[in-house]
Design an enzyme around this catalytic site. Structure first.
Site, short mmCIF file in Angstrom:
data_model
loop_
_atom_site.label_atom_id
_atom_site.label_comp_id
_atom_site.label_asym_id
_atom_site.label_seq_id
_atom_site.Cartn_x
_atom_site.Cartn_y
_atom_site.Cartn_z
N ARG A 189 6.46 -15.08 -6.65
CA ARG A 189 6.44 -14.95 -5.10
C ARG A 189 6.10 -16.41 -4.50
NH1 ARG A 189 2.84 -9.60 -3.87
NH2 ARG A 189 2.11 -11.11 -2.20
N ARG A 204 -4.37 -16.75 2.37
CA ARG A 204 -4.64 -15.31 1.91
C ARG A 204 -5.95 -14.89 1.81
NH1 ARG A 204 -0.03 -13.89 -2.02
NH2 ARG A 204 -0.46 -11.85 -1.44
N ARG A 224 1.29 -14.98 -11.82
CA ARG A 224 1.82 -13.78 -11.54
C ARG A 224 3.46 -14.15 -11.44
NH1 ARG A 224 -0.43 -9.96 -6.68
NH2 ARG A 224 0.21 -11.77 -5.37
N LYS A 253 -4.23 -4.95 -7.59
CA LYS A 253 -4.06 -3.92 -6.80
C LYS A 253 -2.82 -3.30 -7.23
CE LYS A 253 -4.19 -4.97 -2.38
NZ LYS A 253 -4.67 -6.48 -2.40
N ARG A 278 -5.19 -3.16 5.95
CA ARG A 278 -5.93 -4.49 5.90
C ARG A 278 -6.54 -4.85 7.12
NH1 ARG A 278 -1.48 -6.21 2.29
NH2 ARG A 278 -2.07 -8.26 1.32
P1 AMP Z 1 0.73 -8.02 -0.56
O1 AMP Z 1 2.00 -8.07 -1.47
O2 AMP Z 1 0.22 -6.82 -0.16
O3 AMP Z 1 -0.04 -9.05 -0.89
O4 AMP Z 1 1.44 -8.41 1.07
C1 AMP Z 1 2.03 -9.61 1.22
C2 AMP Z 1 2.07 -9.95 2.62
O5 AMP Z 1 2.59 -8.86 3.46
C3 AMP Z 1 0.62 -10.14 3.51
O6 AMP Z 1 0.17 -11.55 3.08
C4 AMP Z 1 0.78 -10.12 4.77
O7 AMP Z 1 1.70 -10.90 5.45
C5 AMP Z 1 2.03 -8.74 4.67
N1 AMP Z 1 1.33 -7.52 4.88
C6 AMP Z 1 1.19 -6.47 3.60
N2 AMP Z 1 0.51 -5.41 4.02
C7 AMP Z 1 0.02 -5.70 5.27
C8 AMP Z 1 -0.64 -4.95 6.41
N3 AMP Z 1 -1.32 -3.69 6.23
N4 AMP Z 1 -0.94 -5.58 7.61
C9 AMP Z 1 -0.32 -6.82 7.70
N5 AMP Z 1 0.35 -7.50 6.78
C10 AMP Z 1 0.86 -6.97 5.65
#
Ligand code: AMP
Length: 209
Positions: free
Chosen positions: A156, A167, A123, A13, A88
């Site tokens: 990360r 996740r 990554r 994404k 999400r």
């Molecule tokens: P990402 O970089 O999109 O994978 O997001 C990393 C982490 O941020 C996720 O595993 C969640 O802990 C938190 N996070 C990001 N976006 C959301 C969302 N829309 N709702 C809840 N938690 C989020």
């Protein structure tokens, strides 16, 4: 036009959002990036979000919604944007509609779970400009150094294998139902997310009228 990118963590994404943003000349709004920056800067939002992000769990809706509202209120979002990582959950999608923020399309990037774990361990991200690379599939020109801004690349913390599995579980349980939500609105497009980065980008761009 507001676009939503759906897909499991590690489905590409972030990489695809930034390619599309360049072609469409709109910003990418990544709630993950916003939360990571808040954690780094130890803001009030960051302090509340840290434990959830570290554990691979979703941050409570109220905290994310506030961070999102603040960002999309900025001037560069006036002409549209790409949402990466939001919504999400179904309540987050409902909240967007209630705010009158109605995404024109939700593009779901589909990658089998078996591929995801391999992808995520390789990554590498730039903590300075948020560019994303992969040691195997999308390597930086110079190993460990960001092509865009020259800063050091890192892995990360939540890309650690146990957290990746958590996740993925959270994705299937809480985020995958969003496909049905947008399908009922006639706005869902499914895109095969395996193969070459530029080929996936072409497939995504083809869905845009
Ligand atoms: P990402 O970089 O999109 O994978 O997001 C990393 C982490 O941020 C996720 O595993 C969640 O802990 C938190 N996070 C990001 N976006 C959301 C969302 N829309 N709702 C809840 N938690 C989020």
């Amino acid at each position: 036009m507001i676009l939503v990118l759906l897909g499991a963590p590690g489905s590409g994404k972030g990489t695809q959002a930034s390619l599309m943003a360049k072609s469409l000349n709109v910003p990418v709004i990544s709630t993950g990036d916003i939360l990571r920056a808040a954690i780094r800067e130890q803001t009030e939002t960051g302090l509340k979000a840290k434990a959830y992000v570290d554990a691979g769990r979703l941050v409570p809706d109220g905290i994310v919604a506030e961070a999102l509202r603040e960002r999309i209120g900025q001037a560069d979002c006036a002409g549209g944007y790409i949402l990466d990582g939001y919504p999400r959950t179904i309540p987050q999608a409902e909240m967007l509609e209630e705010l009158g923020i109605s995404p024109g399309l939700a593009l779901s990037i589909e990658v089998p779970d078996s591929d995801i774990e391999r992808r995520m361990t390789g990554r590498r991200v730039c903590l300075s400009c948020n560019a994303v690379f992969h040691t195997e599939y999308n390597p930086a020109r110079q190993e460990g150094v960001c092509d865009v801004c020259g800063e050091r690349l890192t892995r990360r913390e939540d890309d650690e294998p146990g957290t990746v599995r958590e996740r993925l579980r959270v994705y299937h349980e809480q985020s995958e139902p969003l496909k049905g939500f947008y399908e009922r609105l006639g706005r869902l497009r499914i895109v095969v997310g395996t193969g070459d980065v530029s080929e996936i980008n072409r497939r995504l761009m083809e869905t845009i009228p």
